[in-house]
Design a protein around this motif. Structure first.
Motif, PDB file in Angstrom:
ATOM      1  N   VAL A 154       0.817  -1.219   0.000  1.00 53.55           N
ATOM      2  CA  VAL A 154       0.000   0.000   0.000  1.00 53.55           C
ATOM      3  C   VAL A 154       0.844   1.259   0.000  1.00 53.55           C
ATOM      4  CG1 VAL A 154      -1.938  -1.134   1.142  1.00 53.55           C
ATOM      5  CG2 VAL A 154      -0.219   0.017   2.536  1.00 53.55           C
ATOM      6  N   ILE A 155       2.190   1.104   0.016  1.00 49.44           N
ATOM      7  CA  ILE A 155       3.084   2.268   0.038  1.00 49.44           C
ATOM      8  C   ILE A 155       3.782   2.450  -1.299  1.00 49.44           C
ATOM      9  CG2 ILE A 155       5.076   3.327   1.175  1.00 49.44           C
ATOM     10  CD1 ILE A 155       4.348   1.642   3.676  1.00 49.44           C
ATOM     11  N   ILE A 156       4.385   1.362  -1.822  1.00 55.70           N
ATOM     12  CA  ILE A 156       5.036   1.428  -3.133  1.00 55.70           C
ATOM     13  C   ILE A 156       3.949   1.464  -4.209  1.00 55.70           C
ATOM     14  CG2 ILE A 156       6.477   0.153  -4.764  1.00 55.70           C
ATOM     15  CD1 ILE A 156       8.086  -0.884  -2.423  1.00 55.70           C
ATOM     16  N   PRO A 157       4.010   2.435  -5.116  1.00 57.80           N
ATOM     17  CA  PRO A 157       2.952   2.551  -6.134  1.00 57.80           C
ATOM     18  C   PRO A 157       2.982   1.394  -7.126  1.00 57.80           C
ATOM     19  CG  PRO A 157       4.785   4.044  -6.601  1.00 57.80           C
ATOM     20  CD  PRO A 157       5.057   3.445  -5.251  1.00 57.80           C
ATOM     21  N   PRO A 158       1.825   1.055  -7.722  1.00 56.72           N
ATOM     22  CA  PRO A 158       0.489   1.622  -7.478  1.00 56.72           C
ATOM     23  C   PRO A 158      -0.094   1.111  -6.163  1.00 56.72           C
ATOM     24  CG  PRO A 158       0.319  -0.187  -9.018  1.00 56.72           C
ATOM     25  CD  PRO A 158       1.785   0.003  -8.759  1.00 56.72           C
ATOM     26  N   SER A 159      -0.930   1.910  -5.536  1.00 55.65           N
ATOM     27  CA  SER A 159      -1.489   1.552  -4.231  1.00 55.65           C
ATOM     28  C   SER A 159      -2.985   1.837  -4.211  1.00 55.65           C
ATOM     29  CB  SER A 159      -0.799   2.377  -3.137  1.00 55.65           C
ATOM     30  OG  SER A 159      -1.560   2.424  -1.962  1.00 55.65           O
ATOM     31  N   ILE A 160      -3.754   0.857  -3.751  1.00 54.93           N
ATOM     32  CA  ILE A 160      -5.209   1.045  -3.654  1.00 54.93           C
ATOM     33  C   ILE A 160      -5.543   2.164  -2.668  1.00 54.93           C
ATOM     34  CG2 ILE A 160      -7.331  -0.058  -2.816  1.00 54.93           C
ATOM     35  CD1 ILE A 160      -6.309  -2.664  -4.069  1.00 54.93           C
ATOM     36  N   LEU A 161      -4.789   2.243  -1.565  1.00 53.08           N
ATOM     37  CA  LEU A 161      -5.051   3.302  -0.581  1.00 53.08           C
ATOM     38  C   LEU A 161      -4.807   4.682  -1.184  1.00 53.08           C
ATOM     39  CD1 LEU A 161      -3.700   2.030   2.866  1.00 53.08           C
ATOM     40  CD2 LEU A 161      -5.939   1.715   1.809  1.00 53.08           C
ATOM     41  N   MET A 162      -3.794   4.788  -2.045  1.00 55.87           N
ATOM     42  CA  MET A 162      -3.530   6.081  -2.681  1.00 55.87           C
ATOM     43  C   MET A 162      -4.641   6.462  -3.650  1.00 55.87           C
ATOM     44  SD  MET A 162       0.580   5.884  -3.360  1.00 55.87           S
ATOM     45  CE  MET A 162       1.727   5.692  -1.989  1.00 55.87           C
ATOM     46  N   VAL A 163      -5.194   5.467  -4.335  1.00 55.44           N
ATOM     47  CA  VAL A 163      -6.322   5.732  -5.234  1.00 55.44           C
ATOM     48  C   VAL A 163      -7.515   6.255  -4.436  1.00 55.44           C
ATOM     49  CG1 VAL A 163      -8.010   4.670  -6.773  1.00 55.44           C
ATOM     50  CG2 VAL A 163      -5.601   4.051  -6.974  1.00 55.44           C
ATOM     51  N   VAL A 164      -7.812   5.610  -3.299  1.00 54.08           N
ATOM     52  CA  VAL A 164      -8.922   6.049  -2.445  1.00 54.08           C
ATOM     53  C   VAL A 164      -8.634   7.438  -1.891  1.00 54.08           C
ATOM     54  CG1 VAL A 164     -10.192   5.581  -0.327  1.00 54.08           C
ATOM     55  CG2 VAL A 164      -9.610   3.693  -1.857  1.00 54.08           C
ATOM     56  N   TRP A 165      -7.400   7.645  -1.414  1.00 58.77           N
ATOM     57  CA  TRP A 165      -7.029   8.954  -0.854  1.00 58.77           C
ATOM     58  C   TRP A 165      -7.207  10.046  -1.902  1.00 58.77           C
ATOM     59  CZ3 TRP A 165      -4.552   9.577   4.173  1.00 58.77           C
ATOM     60  CH2 TRP A 165      -4.263  10.906   4.477  1.00 58.77           C
ATOM     61  N   GLY A 166      -6.698   9.793  -3.110  1.00 64.88           N
ATOM     62  CA  GLY A 166      -6.804  10.783  -4.169  1.00 64.88           C
ATOM     63  C   GLY A 166      -8.246  11.098  -4.519  1.00 64.88           C
ATOM     64  N   GLY A 167      -9.101  10.055  -4.538  1.00 72.06           N
ATOM     65  CA  GLY A 167     -10.500  10.265  -4.861  1.00 72.06           C
ATOM     66  C   GLY A 167     -11.252  11.035  -3.792  1.00 72.06           C
ATOM     67  N   VAL A 168     -10.950  10.752  -2.540  1.00 71.16           N
ATOM     68  CA  VAL A 168     -11.667  11.374  -1.424  1.00 71.16           C
ATOM     69  C   VAL A 168     -11.162  12.793  -1.167  1.00 71.16           C
ATOM     70  CG1 VAL A 168     -12.086  11.238   1.071  1.00 71.16           C
ATOM     71  CG2 VAL A 168     -12.233   9.175  -0.324  1.00 71.16           C
ATOM     72  N   MET A 169      -9.836  12.979  -1.211  1.00 70.09           N
ATOM     73  CA  MET A 169      -9.240  14.267  -0.836  1.00 70.09           C
ATOM     74  C   MET A 169      -8.992  15.184  -2.034  1.00 70.09           C
ATOM     75  SD  MET A 169      -8.732  13.644   2.447  1.00 70.09           S
ATOM     76  CE  MET A 169      -8.356  12.291   3.571  1.00 70.09           C
ATOM     77  N   GLN A 170      -9.333  14.707  -3.257  1.00 70.29           N
ATOM     78  CA  GLN A 170      -9.087  15.512  -4.460  1.00 70.29           C
ATOM     79  C   GLN A 170      -7.600  15.854  -4.619  1.00 70.29           C
ATOM     80  OE1 GLN A 170     -11.801  16.105  -6.620  1.00 70.29           O
ATOM     81  NE2 GLN A 170     -12.635  14.634  -5.180  1.00 70.29           N
ATOM     82  N   VAL A 171      -6.754  14.836  -4.448  1.00 71.89           N
ATOM     83  CA  VAL A 171      -5.310  14.982  -4.620  1.00 71.89           C
ATOM     84  C   VAL A 171      -4.896  14.128  -5.819  1.00 71.89           C
ATOM     85  CG1 VAL A 171      -3.037  14.632  -3.543  1.00 71.89           C
ATOM     86  CG2 VAL A 171      -4.987  15.323  -2.141  1.00 71.89           C
ATOM     87  N   SER A 172      -3.923  14.594  -6.591  1.00 74.70           N
ATOM     88  CA  SER A 172      -3.471  13.870  -7.769  1.00 74.70           C
ATOM     89  C   SER A 172      -2.964  12.474  -7.410  1.00 74.70           C
ATOM     90  CB  SER A 172      -2.350  14.639  -8.467  1.00 74.70           C
ATOM     91  OG  SER A 172      -1.670  13.816  -9.394  1.00 74.70           O
ATOM     92  N   VAL A 173      -3.561  11.449  -8.010  1.00 72.54           N
ATOM     93  CA  VAL A 173      -3.120  10.077  -7.746  1.00 72.54           C
ATOM     94  C   VAL A 173      -1.714   9.857  -8.310  1.00 72.54           C
ATOM     95  CG1 VAL A 173      -3.587   7.634  -8.209  1.00 72.54           C
ATOM     96  CG2 VAL A 173      -5.476   9.181  -7.673  1.00 72.54           C
ATOM     97  N   GLY A 174      -1.422  10.455  -9.458  1.00 75.24           N
ATOM     98  CA  GLY A 174      -0.078  10.362 -10.006  1.00 75.24           C
ATOM     99  C   GLY A 174       0.956  10.945  -9.055  1.00 75.24           C
ATOM    100  N   GLY A 175       0.631  12.098  -8.461  1.00 72.00           N
ATOM    101  CA  GLY A 175       1.514  12.704  -7.469  1.00 72.00           C
ATOM    102  C   GLY A 175       1.689  11.811  -6.250  1.00 72.00           C
ATOM    103  N   LEU A 176       0.607  11.189  -5.798  1.00 77.11           N
ATOM    104  CA  LEU A 176       0.682  10.279  -4.653  1.00 77.11           C
ATOM    105  C   LEU A 176       1.561   9.072  -4.971  1.00 77.11           C
ATOM    106  CD1 LEU A 176      -3.040  10.298  -3.440  1.00 77.11           C
ATOM    107  CD2 LEU A 176      -1.074  11.251  -2.242  1.00 77.11           C
ATOM    108  N   PHE A 177       1.405   8.514  -6.178  1.00 80.85           N
ATOM    109  CA  PHE A 177       2.232   7.371  -6.575  1.00 80.85           C
ATOM    110  C   PHE A 177       3.712   7.733  -6.524  1.00 80.85           C
ATOM    111  CE2 PHE A 177      -1.055   4.887  -9.357  1.00 80.85           C
ATOM    112  CZ  PHE A 177      -1.753   4.564  -8.198  1.00 80.85           C
TER     113      PHE A 177
END
Length: 436
Positions: A154-177
């Motif tokens: 869930v830390i090394i990209p791709p990560s399901i948690l990052m996808v959820v975080w990006g969707g909920v918080m309106q943060v770039s998933v690419g940036g999170l990865f």
């Protein structure tokens, strides 16, 4: 009647904790805890719960969750995990504690493909825990290192948690990865250093030095599988595909590898794979719905604003606030699944993080890394439960080794808080327009 913020918070949080304590599943506890509030406050109706749940589902980006789960299940069923283990063996198996290093390395490779820690623990654990015990490793160590290394999923990209975080918080998933890549690698190397220490103390063996032919075969066998993170992350960062489209590509690619290239997935296997994927995805998505309704209710009663005011008045500063945020995520992760925690606690703490000048990407990585620890710490500890079940051992017997292995990982979390550039370096370098 109109409920005050204090009374509403007590009913919501108290009801939720009571339901969790009597072992009602978290997703249902979140929904049921809202009902008394709706019945008592004249401003609310039952349709609000359904509306908030529907609004949370009406998100294109969350479609990535079931597809990443499908990709992970196809990788496990298609014996692609075996090829990753072969590659990890030639890369790291020659060091003292060889199979322990292989365990960590394959989790790092698998994390770059699946985005799921539980799939990592199940897929890699079934092969490596019995192999390590057979080679003379303490079963407790074999279970602990398998569970702890799997959290990198869930830390090394791709990560399901990052996808959820990006969707909920309106943060770039690419940036999170990109932000998760260096912290994930640092945690991997910290785990390998811990394995080396164990190997020196307990005289664990190497897995043998690879031959040139064996190395070539391992790289050739895993090459196609290792294309997955390039397709997924490269496509998102390059602006070619959305996170959802990249998840579909990952699942389709895994399907092609399993059915047509390696020919290890049959039509009969596909039925079980699709069923398991649907079952796990529905659990995750239902939790997203009820957690969104619960989080909206907290916002309705101005709980996030009160949290911001409290933290601001105490003047902890950027570092102190980041420590408190990490501590809260670590604590909640002990009891609750990561996805509901992101939606409830993340949305509450996001304004506090912004007020303390914590970059949204750094806030996300602190939260996700902290929540990853919850996967190996009781009473939740899903990855630990899976690994212990595979090893046939009581969870409590493994806890001392888990604590030892987690200490270097906690140090990495502290370094991320102290030096946020660790998380920001890649986004600022590769996506400067968005994250300058």
């Amino acid at each position: 009647m109109i409920l005050s913020t204090g009374l509403a918070s007590i009913i919501l949080v108290g009801g939720f904790l009571l339901l969790v304590f009597i072992r009602v599943p978290v997703a249902f506890s979140l929904g049921l805890a809202i009902i008394p509030i709706v019945m008592l406050d004249i401003r609310l109706t039952p349709f609000i719960i359904l509306d908030r749940m529907f609004q949370s589902y009406n998100s294109f980006i969350l479609l990535a969750v079931p597809f990443f789960l499908l990709a992970a299940n196809l990788m496990n069923s298609g014996k692609i995990t075996d090829k990753l283990i072969d590659l990890s063996r030639v890369l790291t198996g020659w060091m003292p504690g060889g199979l322990g290093h292989v365990n960590v390395a394959v989790s790092m490779l698998f994390a770059g493909i699946s985005g799921s820690s539980t799939a990592d623990a199940a897929g890699c654990g079934k092969i490596l825990i019995p192999a390590m015990v057979k080679e003379g490793y303490d079963p407790r160590f074999a279970i602990a290192i398998t569970a702890c290394s799997s959290v990198m999923g869930v830390i090394i990209p791709p990560s399901i948690l990052m996808v959820v975080w990006g969707g909920v918080m309106q943060v770039s998933v690419g940036g999170l990865f990109l932000a998760g890549a260096i912290p994930g690698l640092m945690i991997g190397f910290a785990l390998m250093a811990t394995v080396y220490g164990y190997a020196k103390v307990y005289n664990y063996p190497t897995a043998g030095r690879p031959t040139l032919a064996g190395t070539w075969d391992a790289f050739r066998g895993a090459a196609l599988a290792m294309m997955t993170p390039i397709l997924v992350i490269g496509g998102i960062v390059g602006g070619l595909v959305t996170p959802t489209e990249s998840a579909i590509i990952a699942a389709a690619y895994a399907l092609i590898l399993g059915v047509f290239v390696y020919r290890t997935v049959t039509l009969r296997d596909l039925g079980h794979i699709f069923y398991d994927t649907g079952r796990f995805a529905s659990i995750s998505l239902f939790a997203i719905g009820t957690a969104s309704a619960f989080g909206w209710m907290l916002s309705f009663y101005n709980v996030p604003r009160l949290v911001v005011m409290s933290l601001t008045s105490l003047e902890f500063g950027t570092f102190g606030t980041a420590l408190i945020i990490a501590g809260l995520f670590l604590f909640f992760g002990l009891f609750i699944d990561a996805i509901p925690t992101i939606i409830i606690l993340g949305t509450v703490l996001m304004p506090a993080a912004a007020a303390a000048d914590i970059h949204p990407l750094v806030f996300a990585i602190i939260g996700i890394v902290s929540l990853a620890f919850g996967l190996v710490t009781p009473p939740y500890g899903l990855c630990l439960l899976i690994s212990a079940a595979i090893g046939g051992m009581n969870v409590m017997k493994v806890i001392p080794d888990v604590i030892i292995i987690l200490l270097p990982m906690l140090l990495i979390l502290l370094l991320i808080i102290l030096f946020p550039e660790i998380a920001l370096f890649l986004p600022q370098t590769l996506m400067p327009d968005s994250f300058g």
